[in-house]
Design an enzyme around this catalytic site. Structure first.
Site, PDB file in Angstrom:
ATOM      1  N   CYS A  21       0.867  -1.178   0.000  1.00  0.00           N
ATOM      2  CA  CYS A  21       0.000   0.000   0.000  1.00  0.00           C
ATOM      3  C   CYS A  21       0.909   1.234   0.000  1.00  0.00           C
ATOM      4  CB  CYS A  21      -0.914   0.005   1.225  1.00  0.00           C
ATOM      5  SG  CYS A  21      -0.014   0.123   2.800  1.00  0.00           S
ATOM      6  N   HIS A  75       3.412   2.348  11.632  1.00  0.00           N
ATOM      7  CA  HIS A  75       2.285   2.173  12.555  1.00  0.00           C
ATOM      8  C   HIS A  75       2.025   3.414  13.398  1.00  0.00           C
ATOM      9  CE1 HIS A  75       4.427  -1.709  11.936  1.00  0.00           C
ATOM     10  NE2 HIS A  75       3.215  -2.086  11.589  1.00  0.00           N
ATOM     11  N   CYS A 125       2.333   6.090   8.647  1.00  0.00           N
ATOM     12  CA  CYS A 125       1.362   6.106   7.558  1.00  0.00           C
ATOM     13  C   CYS A 125       0.469   7.333   7.701  1.00  0.00           C
ATOM     14  CB  CYS A 125       0.521   4.830   7.609  1.00  0.00           C
ATOM     15  SG  CYS A 125      -0.863   4.806   6.454  1.00  0.00           S
ATOM     16  N   HIS A 179      -0.828  -4.487  19.418  1.00  0.00           N
ATOM     17  CA  HIS A 179      -0.383  -4.057  18.095  1.00  0.00           C
ATOM     18  C   HIS A 179       0.191  -2.642  18.190  1.00  0.00           C
ATOM     19  CE1 HIS A 179      -0.542  -2.861  13.850  1.00  0.00           C
ATOM     20  NE2 HIS A 179      -0.597  -4.146  13.571  1.00  0.00           N
ATOM     21  N   GLU A 211       0.161  -0.108  16.227  1.00  0.00           N
ATOM     22  CA  GLU A 211      -0.734   0.974  15.813  1.00  0.00           C
ATOM     23  C   GLU A 211      -1.741   1.285  16.921  1.00  0.00           C
ATOM     24  OE1 GLU A 211      -4.135   2.063  12.495  1.00  0.00           O
ATOM     25  OE2 GLU A 211      -2.655   0.544  11.979  1.00  0.00           O
ATOM     26  N   THR A 220      -6.387   0.927  11.499  1.00  0.00           N
ATOM     27  CA  THR A 220      -6.660   1.011  10.057  1.00  0.00           C
ATOM     28  C   THR A 220      -6.605  -0.330   9.344  1.00  0.00           C
ATOM     29  OG1 THR A 220      -4.327   1.447   9.532  1.00  0.00           O
ATOM     30  CG2 THR A 220      -5.746   3.360   9.945  1.00  0.00           C
ATOM     31  N   SER A 242       1.957  -9.738  10.484  1.00  0.00           N
ATOM     32  CA  SER A 242       1.172  -8.716   9.801  1.00  0.00           C
ATOM     33  C   SER A 242      -0.314  -8.916  10.049  1.00  0.00           C
ATOM     34  CB  SER A 242       1.457  -8.754   8.293  1.00  0.00           C
ATOM     35  OG  SER A 242       0.509  -7.982   7.584  1.00  0.00           O
TER      36      SER A 242
END
Length: 310
Positions: A12, A80, A102, A130, A132, A168, A224
Site C-alpha cells: 500500500c 504504525h 502512515c 499491536h 498501531e 486502520t 502482519s
C-alpha cells in the site's frame, strides 16, 4: 495450473512511503535505528539491516521502552505511528527523528485528539499489543478504551459521549459488526470508521473471489495483522494457506487442485508474491520438474518498492 492474481494486492502507499524513507535515511545518516519493525515483514527488516539500519524490537516492550536502547543517531518512527510521548522522549535524548508514520494513521490520531478536546471518550477497535493500537491509545490512556470484542463494549459507562474508531488494518466486516452493536447499546455515539482504503479494497477483493477457485495463498509475514485478516476472510469458504514466501509452499497442498488465487498483505514485497504466482502458473502435478522452487534473491526484496501493486 490456472492462477488468479488478486488485484489489488501487496504494497500500500503507506508501506512504500515508509520503506523509501528508510532507504533514503541509510544514505544520509550513520547510526540509523527503526523503533520496532518498520512494517510487519521480516524480509524487509532483514533487507534494511543489509543497508546498515538496525531494527530495535523486543516482544512486550512499548515504543517508549524501546527508546531506552537508543542513545545516539537517527531514529525512524514506523508506519504504525507512535504517541506524542515517544516523540518527546526522542527529542529529550537529542535523537534525529524521522517520521515514517502512515498518513492514514496520522489522520486517525488527529481525529482522536480533536474529539477528546470536544469532550468525547474514544472507543478504539484494535488488536491488543499491536503497535498501531499502542500509539493511538497512548494519546490518552484514561479516555481511550481498547475494544477487541463485544464484551469490551458491554463493560463501559453507557452514559458517556463516545466516538468509535479503529485500527486502520482491522477487518472491515469485524469493524462493521462492532459499530452496529455499539449503536444499539450506546445512546451518545458518533461513528468514524477508519479502515484505510487499501485495506478495505484488498479485503473486498478477497471476499469476492471466483467460485471456481480451489485454493488460496496469502503471502505475508505472520506478524502482519492485515495479512492475517485477508487469510481469515478467504478461509470462510476456501482452502487457504498463509505463507511468507514460495519456500513455505508445500507441494502436497496442490494435489488435485486446478485453479489457485494469490493475494498478499500490504507489507509483502512484490517480488515474493510474484515468485509464488509464477511458480503456480508453471506447476503441473504430472511433471516433477515443475516442483522445483527457485531461490530467493535477497537483492530483489527492496527492488520493487516503487508502486502499489494493482
Amino acid at each position: 495450473m490456472l492462477v488468479k492474481a488478486i488485484v489489488p494486492r501487496g504494497y500500500c502507499k503507506g508501506v512504500i512511503r515508509a520503506i523509501n524513507i528508510a532507504k533514503e535515511a541509510s544514505q544520509k545518516y550513520q547510526n540509523v535505528y527503526i523503533l520496532g519493525m518498520i512494517v510487519h515483514n521480516q524480509y524487509i527488516v532483514k533487507a534494511l539491516e543489509d543497508l546498515g539500519i538496525q531494527t530495535i524490537d523486543s516482544q512486550g516492550k512499548t515504543r517508549l521502552e524501546l527508546l531506552d536502547e537508543i542513545d545516539e543517531g537517527t531514529v525512524i518512527i514506523t508506519a504504525h505511528g507512535a504517541s506524542d510521548q515517544v516523540f518527546h522522549k526522542a527529542k529529550e535524548k537529542n535523537l534525529n527523528i524521522i517520521d515514517a508514520s502512515c498518513l492514514d494513521v496520522i489522520k486517525t490520531h488527529d481525529l482522536i485528539k480533536e474529539k477528546l478536546n470536544l469532550g468525547y471518550d474514544i472507543l478504539y477497535i484494535g488488536k491488543n499489543g499491536h503497535p498501531e493500537a499502542e500509539g493511538a491509545i497512548s494519546i490518552n490512556e484514561e479516555r481511550i478504551h481498547l475494544i477487541t470484542c463485544q464484551k469490551d463494549l458491554d463493560s463501559i459507562d453507557k452514559q458517556k459521549r463516545y466516538m468509535i474508531t479503529n485500527q486502520t488494518t482491522m477487518s472491515l466486516y469485524d469493524v462493521y459488526a462492532l459499530c452496529e452493536y455499539a449503536k444499539k447499546i450506546l445512546p451518545h455515539l458518533e461513528v468514524a470508521k477508519e479502515i484505510c482504503t487499501a485495506t478495505q479494497i484488498r479485503q473486498e477483493a478477497i471476499h469476492n473471489i471466483d467460485d471456481d477457485i480451489d485454493i488460496v495463498f496469502i503471502v505475508g509475514d505472520p506478524h502482519s495483522h492485515n495479512t492475517q485478516k485477508l487469510a481469515s476472510i478467504a478461509s470462510q469458504n476456501k482452502d487457504v494457506y498463509m505463507i511468507e514466501s514460495l519456500q513455505d509452499l508445500n507441494i502436497h497442498w496442490l494435489k488435485g487442485k486446478r485453479k489457485a488465487a494469490v493475494s498478499a498483505g500490504a507489507s509483502t514485497p512484490t517480488y515474493l508474491t510474484n515468485q509464488v504466482i509464477e511458480f503456480l502458473k508453471q506447476f503441473d502435478e504430472s511433471k516433477e520438474e515443475t516442483f522445483i522452487k527457485p531461490p530467493i534473491e535477497k537483492s530483489k526484496i527492496l527492488g520493487s518498492v516503487s508502486r502499489v501493486e494493482d
